[in-house]
Scaffold this motif. Sequence first.
Motif, mmCIF file in Angstrom:
data_model
loop_
_atom_site.group_PDB
_atom_site.id
_atom_site.type_symbol
_atom_site.label_atom_id
_atom_site.label_comp_id
_atom_site.label_asym_id
_atom_site.label_seq_id
_atom_site.Cartn_x
_atom_site.Cartn_y
_atom_site.Cartn_z
ATOM 1 N N ILE A 1 -6.065 48.290 -7.304
ATOM 2 C CA ILE A 1 -6.599 49.533 -6.764
ATOM 3 C C ILE A 1 -8.015 49.294 -6.246
ATOM 4 C CG2 ILE A 1 -7.272 51.919 -7.260
ATOM 5 C CD1 ILE A 1 -5.224 51.916 -9.526
ATOM 6 N N VAL A 2 -8.242 49.633 -4.985
ATOM 7 C CA VAL A 2 -9.592 49.624 -4.433
ATOM 8 C C VAL A 2 -10.315 50.875 -4.919
ATOM 9 C CG1 VAL A 2 -10.966 49.815 -2.308
ATOM 10 C CG2 VAL A 2 -8.998 48.256 -2.408
ATOM 11 N N VAL A 3 -11.541 50.695 -5.404
ATOM 12 C CA VAL A 3 -12.379 51.810 -5.855
ATOM 13 C C VAL A 3 -13.614 51.837 -4.964
ATOM 14 C CG1 VAL A 3 -13.587 52.867 -7.785
ATOM 15 C CG2 VAL A 3 -11.560 51.448 -8.215
ATOM 16 N N GLU A 4 -13.721 52.864 -4.119
ATOM 17 C CA GLU A 4 -14.779 52.879 -3.102
ATOM 18 C C GLU A 4 -15.727 54.061 -3.278
ATOM 19 O OE1 GLU A 4 -15.478 52.843 1.760
ATOM 20 O OE2 GLU A 4 -13.442 52.732 0.954
ATOM 21 N N GLY A 5 -17.015 53.765 -3.128
ATOM 22 C CA GLY A 5 -18.022 54.806 -3.022
ATOM 23 C C GLY A 5 -18.126 55.736 -4.205
ATOM 24 N N VAL A 6 -18.197 55.168 -5.402
ATOM 25 C CA VAL A 6 -18.374 55.987 -6.609
ATOM 26 C C VAL A 6 -19.492 55.380 -7.450
ATOM 27 C CG1 VAL A 6 -15.920 56.632 -6.634
ATOM 28 C CG2 VAL A 6 -16.697 54.697 -8.011
ATOM 29 N N ALA A 7 -20.004 56.167 -8.403
ATOM 30 C CA ALA A 7 -21.033 55.665 -9.302
ATOM 31 C C ALA A 7 -20.475 54.540 -10.170
ATOM 32 C CB ALA A 7 -21.537 56.805 -10.192
ATOM 33 N N PRO A 8 -21.328 53.570 -10.548
ATOM 34 C CA PRO A 8 -20.849 52.467 -11.390
ATOM 35 C C PRO A 8 -20.157 52.934 -12.664
ATOM 36 C CG PRO A 8 -23.055 51.993 -10.569
ATOM 37 C CD PRO A 8 -22.742 53.409 -10.164
ATOM 38 N N GLU A 9 -20.659 54.025 -13.261
ATOM 39 C CA GLU A 9 -20.054 54.511 -14.499
ATOM 40 C C GLU A 9 -18.619 54.980 -14.287
ATOM 41 O OE1 GLU A 9 -24.459 54.865 -14.638
ATOM 42 O OE2 GLU A 9 -22.903 55.500 -13.221
ATOM 43 N N LEU A 10 -18.358 55.625 -13.160
ATOM 44 C CA LEU A 10 -17.006 56.064 -12.852
ATOM 45 C C LEU A 10 -16.110 54.870 -12.545
ATOM 46 C CD1 LEU A 10 -14.779 58.060 -12.296
ATOM 47 C CD2 LEU A 10 -15.823 58.575 -10.070
ATOM 48 N N ALA A 11 -16.617 53.918 -11.765
ATOM 49 C CA ALA A 11 -15.837 52.712 -11.455
ATOM 50 C C ALA A 11 -15.490 51.953 -12.722
ATOM 51 C CB ALA A 11 -16.612 51.816 -10.498
ATOM 52 N N ASP A 12 -16.433 51.864 -13.651
ATOM 53 C CA ASP A 12 -16.169 51.174 -14.923
ATOM 54 C C ASP A 12 -15.119 51.917 -15.739
ATOM 55 O OD1 ASP A 12 -18.020 49.251 -14.247
ATOM 56 O OD2 ASP A 12 -19.645 50.132 -15.436
ATOM 57 N N GLN A 13 -15.178 53.254 -15.719
ATOM 58 C CA GLN A 13 -14.185 54.029 -16.463
ATOM 59 C C GLN A 13 -12.798 53.844 -15.863
ATOM 60 O OE1 GLN A 13 -15.058 58.211 -16.938
ATOM 61 N NE2 GLN A 13 -13.307 58.561 -18.276
ATOM 62 N N VAL A 14 -12.719 53.824 -14.522
ATOM 63 C CA VAL A 14 -11.435 53.568 -13.860
ATOM 64 C C VAL A 14 -10.919 52.192 -14.256
ATOM 65 C CG1 VAL A 14 -10.322 53.138 -11.640
ATOM 66 C CG2 VAL A 14 -11.842 55.115 -11.915
ATOM 67 N N THR A 15 -11.782 51.189 -14.205
ATOM 68 C CA THR A 15 -11.386 49.816 -14.531
ATOM 69 C C THR A 15 -10.851 49.713 -15.950
ATOM 70 O OG1 THR A 15 -12.998 48.912 -12.966
ATOM 71 C CG2 THR A 15 -12.224 47.431 -14.699
ATOM 72 N N GLY B 1 -13.798 46.657 -6.243
ATOM 73 C CA GLY B 1 -14.871 47.566 -5.916
ATOM 74 C C GLY B 1 -15.446 47.371 -4.527
ATOM 75 N N ILE B 2 -15.873 48.483 -3.931
ATOM 76 C CA ILE B 2 -16.670 48.464 -2.705
ATOM 77 C C ILE B 2 -17.613 49.667 -2.801
ATOM 78 C CG2 ILE B 2 -14.759 49.567 -1.444
ATOM 79 C CD1 ILE B 2 -15.968 48.306 1.130
ATOM 80 N N GLY B 3 -18.881 49.393 -2.977
ATOM 81 C CA GLY B 3 -19.817 50.467 -3.252
ATOM 82 C C GLY B 3 -19.512 51.110 -4.586
ATOM 83 N N ALA B 4 -19.173 50.303 -5.594
ATOM 84 C CA ALA B 4 -18.749 50.830 -6.894
ATOM 85 C C ALA B 4 -19.525 50.137 -8.014
ATOM 86 C CB ALA B 4 -17.246 50.669 -7.057
ATOM 87 N N SER B 5 -18.942 49.107 -8.635
ATOM 88 C CA SER B 5 -19.567 48.477 -9.794
ATOM 89 C C SER B 5 -19.224 46.996 -9.851
ATOM 90 C CB SER B 5 -19.080 49.148 -11.086
ATOM 91 O OG SER B 5 -19.438 48.398 -12.225
ATOM 92 N N ALA B 6 -20.187 46.195 -10.308
ATOM 93 C CA ALA B 6 -19.932 44.772 -10.535
ATOM 94 C C ALA B 6 -18.948 44.565 -11.676
ATOM 95 C CB ALA B 6 -21.241 44.038 -10.838
ATOM 96 N N GLY B 7 -18.690 45.638 -12.447
ATOM 97 C CA GLY B 7 -17.734 45.549 -13.531
ATOM 98 C C GLY B 7 -16.288 45.631 -13.096
ATOM 99 N N LEU C 1 -15.759 43.530 0.845
ATOM 100 C CA LEU C 1 -16.655 44.050 1.874
ATOM 101 C C LEU C 1 -15.978 43.884 3.224
ATOM 102 C CD1 LEU C 1 -20.238 42.747 0.924
ATOM 103 C CD2 LEU C 1 -19.424 45.112 0.854
ATOM 104 N N VAL C 2 -16.408 44.699 4.193
ATOM 105 C CA VAL C 2 -16.017 44.470 5.582
ATOM 106 C C VAL C 2 -16.776 43.240 6.055
ATOM 107 C CG1 VAL C 2 -16.121 45.375 7.931
ATOM 108 C CG2 VAL C 2 -15.475 46.883 6.042
#
Length: 275
Positions: free
Chosen positions: A184-198, A207-213, A219-220
């Motif tokens: 799943i690509v996770v784009e343009g969200v706060a790192p905390e939300l991206a981490d919760q999704v992960t 991630g793209i504009g999400a979290s290093a986690g 990237l394009v």
Amino acid sequence: MSAQTQARRKTVRDIAKAKGDQPLVCLTAYDAAMAGILDPHCDVLLVGDSVGMVVHGLPSTVGVTMEMMILHGQAVMRGSQQAFVVVDMPFGSYETNSDQAFLNAARILQETGCQAVKIESGTYAATQIAHLTERGIPVMGHVGLRPQAINVDGGFRAKGRSQEEWSRVLDEAIAADQAGAFAIVVEGVAPELADQVTQSVKCPTIGIGASAGCDGQILVTDDLLGMFEWAPRFVKRYADLRSVIVKAAAEYAADVRGRKFPEAAQTYKLSKPSS
């Protein structure tokens, strides 16, 4: 290259095994030449519908067609050998019903030879993903900022600014995962939300504009290379090719106008035919 020495192309199982392991390296590609350059360095090459904006100069991805995606998908498959190639399903090609989604996804796989398709995961996505995966088509989901929804959102804006948005992104990711998405690509969200999704899904997140986690990053490629004067906030430019090209084109133009090109080294030396 012979069949014996050709690199093994990654499979959906290779991508799925990356969950919680070494991060997946993903970039976009739209043509054979760039695919060949990126291929040794990438786990995934995405033929993104961003091609509409990057290559064709469209204002958004909404105007991208099946024919465009197939044409560029064919080119990327010709240029790559080992990366797992995913082709975006364009706006209007999968949302109506599961049969529409399957017929268009099957056409993309058949005509390009790619390994999977990607769809933007609205509330309809779980039904479509389950229908496709049950019929042999691997699907990558896409939650958070969804470029194909630009007309509803009124522009490209980050997601998760309210509790309702936060919950919707998380719910859509979990639904896509449970329906069988392999990533799943996770784009343009706060790192905390991206981490919760992960942490909430079994499949890898990219991630793209999400979290290093996240379990990988994308990237394009043209943004990464500095091909445009402007790039989104989340882009790190690793080169400034726009300046290199501008300088080269200016020098070439000056040489042509000054009759300095071609020189002897760029011309053929053929003896004059005898009369």
